[in-house]
Design an enzyme around this catalytic site. Structure first.
Site, PDB file in Angstrom:
ATOM      1  N   GLU A  67       0.835  -1.204   0.000  1.00 43.08           N
ATOM      2  CA  GLU A  67       0.000   0.000   0.000  1.00 43.08           C
ATOM      3  C   GLU A  67       0.868   1.251   0.000  1.00 43.08           C
ATOM      4  O   GLU A  67       1.831   1.339   0.756  1.00 43.08           O
ATOM      5  CB  GLU A  67      -0.909  -0.021   1.245  1.00 43.08           C
ATOM      6  CG  GLU A  67      -1.897  -1.183   1.192  1.00 43.08           C
ATOM      7  CD  GLU A  67      -2.434  -1.604   2.560  1.00 43.08           C
ATOM      8  OE1 GLU A  67      -2.286  -0.851   3.535  1.00 43.08           O
ATOM      9  OE2 GLU A  67      -2.998  -2.717   2.640  1.00 43.08           O
ATOM     10  N   SER A  73      -5.915  -3.861   1.176  1.00 43.22           N
ATOM     11  CA  SER A  73      -6.458  -5.222   1.143  1.00 43.22           C
ATOM     12  C   SER A  73      -5.364  -6.212   1.524  1.00 43.22           C
ATOM     13  O   SER A  73      -4.861  -6.952   0.682  1.00 43.22           O
ATOM     14  CB  SER A  73      -6.962  -5.550  -0.271  1.00 43.22           C
ATOM     15  OG  SER A  73      -7.911  -4.612  -0.725  1.00 43.22           O
ATOM     16  N   GLU A  74      -5.008  -6.245   2.795  1.00 40.85           N
ATOM     17  CA  GLU A  74      -3.875  -7.089   3.219  1.00 40.85           C
ATOM     18  C   GLU A  74      -4.129  -8.561   2.929  1.00 40.85           C
ATOM     19  O   GLU A  74      -3.217  -9.310   2.552  1.00 40.85           O
ATOM     20  CB  GLU A  74      -3.582  -6.898   4.708  1.00 40.85           C
ATOM     21  CG  GLU A  74      -2.996  -5.534   5.053  1.00 40.85           C
ATOM     22  CD  GLU A  74      -4.035  -4.427   5.117  1.00 40.85           C
ATOM     23  OE1 GLU A  74      -5.253  -4.743   5.057  1.00 40.85           O
ATOM     24  OE2 GLU A  74      -3.648  -3.248   5.222  1.00 40.85           O
ATOM     25  N   PHE A 111       2.046  -1.544   8.367  1.00 38.67           N
ATOM     26  CA  PHE A 111       2.452  -1.806   9.749  1.00 38.67           C
ATOM     27  C   PHE A 111       2.260  -3.301   9.993  1.00 38.67           C
ATOM     28  O   PHE A 111       1.260  -3.873   9.546  1.00 38.67           O
ATOM     29  CB  PHE A 111       1.588  -1.013  10.741  1.00 38.67           C
ATOM     30  CG  PHE A 111       1.982   0.435  10.848  1.00 38.67           C
ATOM     31  CD1 PHE A 111       2.769   0.890  11.899  1.00 38.67           C
ATOM     32  CD2 PHE A 111       1.556   1.347   9.884  1.00 38.67           C
ATOM     33  CE1 PHE A 111       3.128   2.227  11.988  1.00 38.67           C
ATOM     34  CE2 PHE A 111       1.915   2.693   9.968  1.00 38.67           C
ATOM     35  CZ  PHE A 111       2.711   3.126  11.034  1.00 38.67           C
ATOM     36  N   ASP A 148       1.243  -4.899  12.368  1.00 40.50           N
ATOM     37  CA  ASP A 148      -0.017  -5.239  13.040  1.00 40.50           C
ATOM     38  C   ASP A 148      -1.058  -5.746  12.036  1.00 40.50           C
ATOM     39  O   ASP A 148      -1.898  -6.581  12.352  1.00 40.50           O
ATOM     40  CB  ASP A 148      -0.582  -3.998  13.737  1.00 40.50           C
ATOM     41  CG  ASP A 148       0.452  -3.296  14.606  1.00 40.50           C
ATOM     42  OD1 ASP A 148       0.307  -3.316  15.821  1.00 40.50           O
ATOM     43  OD2 ASP A 148       1.437  -2.742  14.043  1.00 40.50           O
ATOM     44  N   ILE A 189      -0.813  -7.602   9.565  1.00 36.72           N
ATOM     45  CA  ILE A 189      -0.641  -8.958   9.051  1.00 36.72           C
ATOM     46  C   ILE A 189      -1.743  -9.869   9.608  1.00 36.72           C
ATOM     47  O   ILE A 189      -2.013 -10.941   9.063  1.00 36.72           O
ATOM     48  CB  ILE A 189       0.768  -9.520   9.350  1.00 36.72           C
ATOM     49  CG1 ILE A 189       1.063 -10.727   8.442  1.00 36.72           C
ATOM     50  CG2 ILE A 189       0.934  -9.861  10.818  1.00 36.72           C
ATOM     51  CD1 ILE A 189       2.459 -11.271   8.538  1.00 36.72           C
ATOM     52  N   HIS A 197      -0.504  -0.048  16.236  1.00 36.70           N
ATOM     53  CA  HIS A 197       0.586   0.232  15.291  1.00 36.70           C
ATOM     54  C   HIS A 197       1.964   0.006  15.922  1.00 36.70           C
ATOM     55  O   HIS A 197       2.948   0.571  15.464  1.00 36.70           O
ATOM     56  CB  HIS A 197       0.513   1.678  14.792  1.00 36.70           C
ATOM     57  CG  HIS A 197      -0.631   1.963  13.864  1.00 36.70           C
ATOM     58  ND1 HIS A 197      -1.944   1.818  14.224  1.00 36.70           N
ATOM     59  CD2 HIS A 197      -0.655   2.386  12.570  1.00 36.70           C
ATOM     60  CE1 HIS A 197      -2.723   2.154  13.217  1.00 36.70           C
ATOM     61  NE2 HIS A 197      -1.968   2.501  12.190  1.00 36.70           N
TER      62      HIS A 197
END
Ligand SMILES: Cc1ncc(C[n+]2csc(CCOP(=O)(O)OP(=O)(O)O)c2C)c(N)n1
Ligand SMILES: [Mg+2]
Lengths: 290, 321
Positions: B26, B56-57, B80, B82, B84, B126
């Site tokens: 991103e 859109s992880e 970040f 987080d 994931i 974060h």
């Protein structure tokens, strides 16, 4: 680009009936305690992959789901390998590790988590677009899977990046036990429209007519125009085994494509299909563990 | 060279050398070049393979897996670490499983990069160290950026494994110089594992990855000067599977920034305790952050995160009582 396989009506019908006989036999084997785990049969939906396979190329990728036996058999016709996989016997396509819903063979892959394969198929489509233009990635999902966010993340990306992605929604109106009326707001068409993605609705079971209708739109996918095709279809059997919660009167009213087939032709081909399946079962059941 | 520049240079070299490698993430397009600038310059040089994505992880991790499935290579940047959590399914149920789920080995060359850790006041969502959530997943290897190991080598090793990898990048390391160690210590690298030592038998050994390495080093310096306690520091590059030669000393400490509970440090300590039972003065001590969310305000964050002072205190108490 797409060459329609010149399959005769008999051949298509025999394949559909072979898939049906295979699935019925699985339920029987489960009933007899001869199979382990679970399985999801595609009874009632056999015509979907049989119609589509004629529009796909050997180099296209196909992503299947939990209800994937028909998808696999329509592509490879390999009853032995699939049954051996489901039974964990020698000759299993994936050595018995994957089982009914985790199968990979060449560019065919199924997996058991709903919606997960859409982003993966988008990634494959990205690869194809750059290195093998003209090929596509086809993903089968059910209506219930439209509840997963991954579907929309992938549709958004496919539209933005103009990926050769073909999404087949087998809308059988139910997800396990939950009817579409209480799991699906809006429409499949509306979802495709939201992303500016082309959409086709198929409500016939006539294989030749389906191919006619889809030949052009599928050819357009190959040039980077993603497509959602909704098949309005019907699940004849249980979700997996013996877990059909629909009331008997509802079940009796479920439409079956076989009812529209000429009875003499149907009977003749069904006899052959069953005999073939019986023969495969008799042979695979004798094999040692995978 | 700073760690961030080393990572950026590694990505430049990789994209230049590997025509089938993609980088996805991103806000990675130039001139911005990613939230931490690690992807700076990449999109200008390799526009068709460095793709900025929607938020859109889940999907971009799946796209990476799809590229890998088709024979390409892919590196995904989580803005970040987080986030994931949103890609957990793709990593756990798809990418890692697919390597062996289909009966024969299916190599998938993909890396998910995660800026992790606190100390910068970004607050609870974060600042986390999510390593512990990914331990013990078959076919998923975990790496952490070490200030002592060139990242080009790390990426080459990860992609060479043919299985998905996660690279954790301590955010506090980005601005640090590579390879810097304070007097009187020197650093040695064996198979990517750094040993920071003084040529003398140590009183204790510390294992500390990533951003914690510098907190550990500062603690070691003070302990040496003020308390005459000599430590050796081990900075691993691959966290899991953990295969590191740890010197045979009676006092071992594992330091991590993760908050307490089910941590990487506990996993490492278990292995060492089993292997060295009887040779240790006491069970391996794990030093980690408090069992808490990570607050934003500096003074509150400071109370939660493991730091130099905590490391020093625990080591001194353990060795001197
Ligand atoms: C992420 C996820 N949630 C739940 C399930 C369990 N499950 C398997 S099939 C199914 C129903 C799927 O319905 P639909 O998408 O309509 O496909 P159909 O079974 O009708 O073919 C469910 C809930 C699953 N496999 N994956
Ligand atoms: Mg359904």
């Amino acid at each position: 680009m797409t060459e329609l396989l010149d399959r005769s009506v008999d051949e298509d019908l025999e394949l559909m009936l072979t898939i049906r006989a295979f699935e019925r036999k699985l339920l029987e084997l489960y009933g007899q305690g001869l199979l382990n785990g679970t399985t999801h049969t595609c009874l009632g939906q056999e015509y979907v992959p049989v119609a589509l396979e004629a529009l796909l190329l050997a180099d296209d990728y196909v992503f299947s789901n939990h209800r994937g036996h028909g998808h696999y058999l329509a592509r490879f016709g390999d009853l032995e390998g699939l049954l051996a996989e489901i039974m964990g016997r020698q000759g299993a396509v994936c050595g018995g590790v994957g089982g009914s819903q985790h199968i990979k063979r060449g560019r065919y892959l199924s997996t058991g988590v709903q919606g997960e394969s859409l982003p993966v198929a988008a990634g494959v489509a990205l690869h194809l677009k750059r290195t093998e233009p003209g090929r596509l990635a086809c993903v089968y999902i059910g209506d219930g899977t439209l509840g997963e966010g991954a579907v929309y993340e992938a549709l958004n990306i496919a539209a933005l990046w103009r990926l050769p992605l073909l999404v087949i929604v087998e809308n059988n109106g139910i997800a396990q036990t939950t009817p579409a009326g209480i799991h699906l707001a809006g429409s499949v068409a509306g979802r495709a429209a939201a992303f500016g993605i082309a959409y086709q609705r198929v409500d016939t079971v006539d294989v030749a007519a389906i191919r006619d209708r889809l030949a052009m739109p599928v050819a357009a996918v190959r040039t980077g125009s993603p497509l959602v095709v909704e098949f309005v279809t019907h699940r004849l059997g249980p979700h997996s085994k013996g877990d059909d919660t629909r009331p008997p009167e509802v079940l009796r009213a479920v439409e079956d494509w076989q009812a529209a087939v000429d009875p003499a032709q149907s009977e003749r081909l069904e006899r052959r299909a069953r005999a073939r399946v019986e023969q495969v079962v008799a042979e695979v059941i004798m094999r040692g563990p995978a | 060279m700073r760690v961030a520049e080393n990572l950026n240079a590694a990505l430049h070299s990789l994209l230049a050398a590997r025509p089938d490698l993609y980088v996805l993430g991103e806000d990675i397009l130039d001139p911005y070049g990613g939230a931490f600038k690690i992807t700076k310059g990449l999109s200008s040089r390799f526009p068709d393979r460095v793709l900025t994505t929607p938020i859109s992880e889940n999907a971009i991790t799946g796209v990476a897996a799809g590229l890998a499935l088709a024979g390409d290579e892919a590196i995904v940047e989580m803005m970040f670490g987080d986030f994931i959590a949103l890609a957990f399914d793709q990593l756990v149920n798809f990418a890692s499983k697919s390597v062996t789920m289909y009966g024969s080995r299916l190599p998938l060359r993909m890396v998910v990069r995660c800026p992790v850790g606190g100390g910068r006041g970004y607050g609870p969502t974060h600042s986390q160290s999510p390593q512990k959530h990914f331990i013990g997943i078959p076919n998923l290897a975990l790496y952490e950026v070490s200030p002592f190991r060139d990242n080009l080598e790390v990426f080459a090793e990860m992609l060479g494994r043919g299985e998905p990898c996660i690279l954790f990048e301590g955010k506090v390391l980005y601005t640090r110089q590579m390879h810097a160690v304070p007097e009187p210590f020197t650093v040695r690298l064996d198979d990517g594992v750094a040993t920071v030592f003084v040529e003398k038998n140590p009183d204790f050994v510390l294992i500390a990855p990533g951003g914690m390495a510098y907190q550990a080093l500062e603690a070691m310096q003070t302990l040496l000067m003020e308390d005459d306690l000599l430590g050796t520091l081990i900075v691993p590059s691959r966290l899991y599977p953990f295969e590191v030669d740890v010197p045979d000393v009676p006092y071992l400490f594992v330091v991590e920034e993760s908050t307490a509970g089910g941590t990487w440090g506990a996993e490492v300590a278990l292995g060492l305790n089993q292997e060295r039972w009887g040779r240790l003065a006491q069970p391996v001590t794990v030093i980690h952050s408090q069992d808490s969310i990570i607050p934003a305000a500096v003074h509150l964050e400071d109370q939660v995160l493991a730091n130099e002072a905590a490391i020093r205190r625990v080591i001194k108490e353990t060795l001197r009582g």
